[in-house]
Design an enzyme around this catalytic site. Structure first.
Site, PDB file in Angstrom:
ATOM      1  CG  ASN A   8      34.627   0.310  38.405  1.00 17.88           C
ATOM      2  OD1 ASN A   8      34.177  -0.196  37.373  1.00 17.88           O
ATOM      3  ND2 ASN A   8      35.425  -0.344  39.242  1.00 17.88           N
ATOM      4  CD1 TRP A   9      29.013   3.157  36.260  1.00 20.66           C
ATOM      5  CD2 TRP A   9      27.803   2.567  34.467  1.00 20.66           C
ATOM      6  NE1 TRP A   9      28.353   4.281  35.818  1.00 20.66           N
ATOM      7  CE2 TRP A   9      27.609   3.940  34.712  1.00 20.66           C
ATOM      8  CE3 TRP A   9      27.151   1.980  33.385  1.00 20.66           C
ATOM      9  CZ2 TRP A   9      26.777   4.730  33.918  1.00 20.66           C
ATOM     10  CZ3 TRP A   9      26.332   2.771  32.597  1.00 20.66           C
ATOM     11  CH2 TRP A   9      26.143   4.128  32.867  1.00 20.66           C
ATOM     12  CE  LYS A  10      33.362  -2.196  41.518  1.00 23.66           C
ATOM     13  NZ  LYS A  10      33.619  -2.691  42.857  1.00 23.66           N
ATOM     14  CG  HIS A  97      39.087  -2.508  40.311  1.00 25.74           C
ATOM     15  ND1 HIS A  97      38.593  -3.549  41.059  1.00 25.74           N
ATOM     16  CD2 HIS A  97      38.443  -1.399  40.727  1.00 25.74           C
ATOM     17  CE1 HIS A  97      37.672  -3.082  41.892  1.00 25.74           C
ATOM     18  NE2 HIS A  97      37.562  -1.769  41.712  1.00 25.74           N
ATOM     19  CD  GLU A  99      35.628  -5.562  41.971  1.00 23.95           C
ATOM     20  OE1 GLU A  99      35.249  -5.225  40.840  1.00 23.95           O
ATOM     21  OE2 GLU A  99      35.165  -5.058  43.012  1.00 23.95           O
ATOM     22  CD  GLU A 168      39.116   1.540  43.926  1.00 29.07           C
ATOM     23  OE1 GLU A 168      38.060   2.176  43.934  1.00 29.07           O
ATOM     24  OE2 GLU A 168      39.292   0.527  43.241  1.00 29.07           O
ATOM     25  N   GLY A 174      32.954  -2.280  48.309  1.00 27.93           N
ATOM     26  CA  GLY A 174      31.664  -2.974  48.305  1.00 27.93           C
ATOM     27  C   GLY A 174      31.244  -3.505  49.663  1.00 27.93           C
ATOM     28  CB  SER A 211      32.282   1.775  51.298  1.00 31.06           C
ATOM     29  OG  SER A 211      32.266   0.366  51.142  1.00 31.06           O
ATOM     30  N   GLY A 232      32.127   2.775  43.144  1.00 35.58           N
ATOM     31  CA  GLY A 232      31.503   1.592  42.570  1.00 35.58           C
ATOM     32  C   GLY A 232      29.995   1.648  42.764  1.00 35.58           C
ATOM     33  N   GLY A 233      29.521   1.006  43.821  1.00 34.78           N
ATOM     34  CA  GLY A 233      28.079   0.869  44.079  1.00 34.78           C
ATOM     35  C   GLY A 233      27.287   2.168  43.945  1.00 34.78           C
TER      36      GLY A 233
HETATM   37  P1  PGA Z   1      32.568   0.582  45.966  1.00 34.38           P
HETATM   38  O1  PGA Z   1      33.619   0.158  44.835  1.00 34.38           O
HETATM   39  O2  PGA Z   1      32.379   2.079  45.863  1.00 34.38           O
HETATM   40  O3  PGA Z   1      31.312  -0.176  45.614  1.00 34.38           O
HETATM   41  O4  PGA Z   1      33.128   0.172  47.275  1.00 34.38           O
HETATM   42  C1  PGA Z   1      34.724   0.940  44.530  1.00 34.38           C
HETATM   43  C2  PGA Z   1      35.532   0.314  43.425  1.00 34.38           C
HETATM   44  O5  PGA Z   1      35.598  -0.915  43.352  1.00 34.38           O
HETATM   45  O6  PGA Z   1      36.117   1.024  42.579  1.00 34.38           O
END
Ligand code: PGA
Length: 253
Positions: A8-10, A97, A99, A168, A174, A211, A232-233
């Site tokens: 997930n590149w956001k 998600h 966010e 999640e 993050g 993470s 994500g990251g």
């Molecule tokens: P993260 O994000 O791996 O940076 O913790 C995961 C996500 O939001 O899907």
């Protein structure tokens, strides 16, 4: 069982970097055969040209959108419909998600409509759920997660047989602090139980997200009930994402 490795590149990567990263992941997958499913979720604006390239190269990478509208069409300025996402040859869409829930106030009823739209347009929805740190600490997390599952999924119109879920924990996203093997195994077992007992859904894959990185990927992917990772990251560099892809292969093989 093959694993699902999803990036997930956001809202990251400008055009040049985005293409480079996509090509590096594609190049890595093209060098040898893989058993697992690799999906990337770049920002909407890159999806069409990514898919033109990836389909032309016969790539093993699947793509998805990070969101879709809860409406089919019409006067909803700034929205993108599930049908439009399907038209440009995406296979997946993320729904709910944390966010989106936190910053865009998406609620269960709207999320049910988004999943309905995804299904009607033959996209595979990855529905995300997760508790906050406070909900984990005050031990209401099981109820919170059950409500996120039931309140949304029972209002979806259409068949959920292709559904994928992602657990999640908000406190792990993050932050560098992933949930423990025990915490993940407990929640994944509970999710699968609820799916089968209350929603009559069997064999729904459940991904873990929060993470994930090359250093913990082996442990996370070999945890009971984990069918893949939503990353994500660590999906933002080809070094770390490709390493996780390789680690997943060693587990599935
Ligand atoms: P993260 O994000 O791996 O940076 O913790 C995961 C996500 O939001 O899907």
């Amino acid at each position: 069982m093959p694993k699902i490795i999803a990036g997930n590149w956001k809202m990251d990567k400008r055009k040049k970097e985005a293409f480079l990263l996509m090509e590096q992941v594609h190049g890595h997958l093209a060098r040898k055969t893989h058993q697992n499913t690799v999906i990337i979720f770049p920002p909407y604006i890159y999806l069409n040209s990514f898919n033109v390239f990836l389909k032309d190269q016969n790539s093993a990478i699947y793509t998805g959108a990070q969101n879709c509208s809860s409406f089919a069409e019409g006067a909803y300025t700034g929205e993108i419909s599930a049908g439009m996402i399907k038209d440009i040859q995406c296979e997946y869409v993320l729904v709910g998600h944390s966010e989106r829930r936190q910053f865009f106030h998406e609620r269960d009823e709207e999320l049910a409509q988004k999943i309905t739209q995804a299904i009607e347009n033959e996209l595979i929805p990855i529905y995300c759920i997760g508790e906050t740190l406070q909900e984990r600490e005050n031990k209401t997390y099981k109820t919170v997660l059950e409500n996120q599952l039931i309140n949304t999924l029972q209002n979806v119109k259409g068949s959920l047989t292709n559904l994928i879920l992602a657990y999640e924990p908000v406190w792990a996203i993050g932050t560098g602090l992933n949930a423990s093997k025990e915490q993940i195994a407990e929640v994944h077992a509970m999710i699968k139980q609820i799916c089968s007992d209350k929603l009559h859904l069997k064999n729904i894959p459940v991904l873990y997200g929060g993470s994930s990185k090359p250093d913990n990927a082996h442990e996370l992917l070999s945890t009971q009930g984990v069918d893949g990772l939503l990353i994500g990251g660590a999906s933002l560099t080809s070094e770390s994402f490709n390493r996780i892809i390789d680690i997943a292969e060693t587990i599935t093989a």
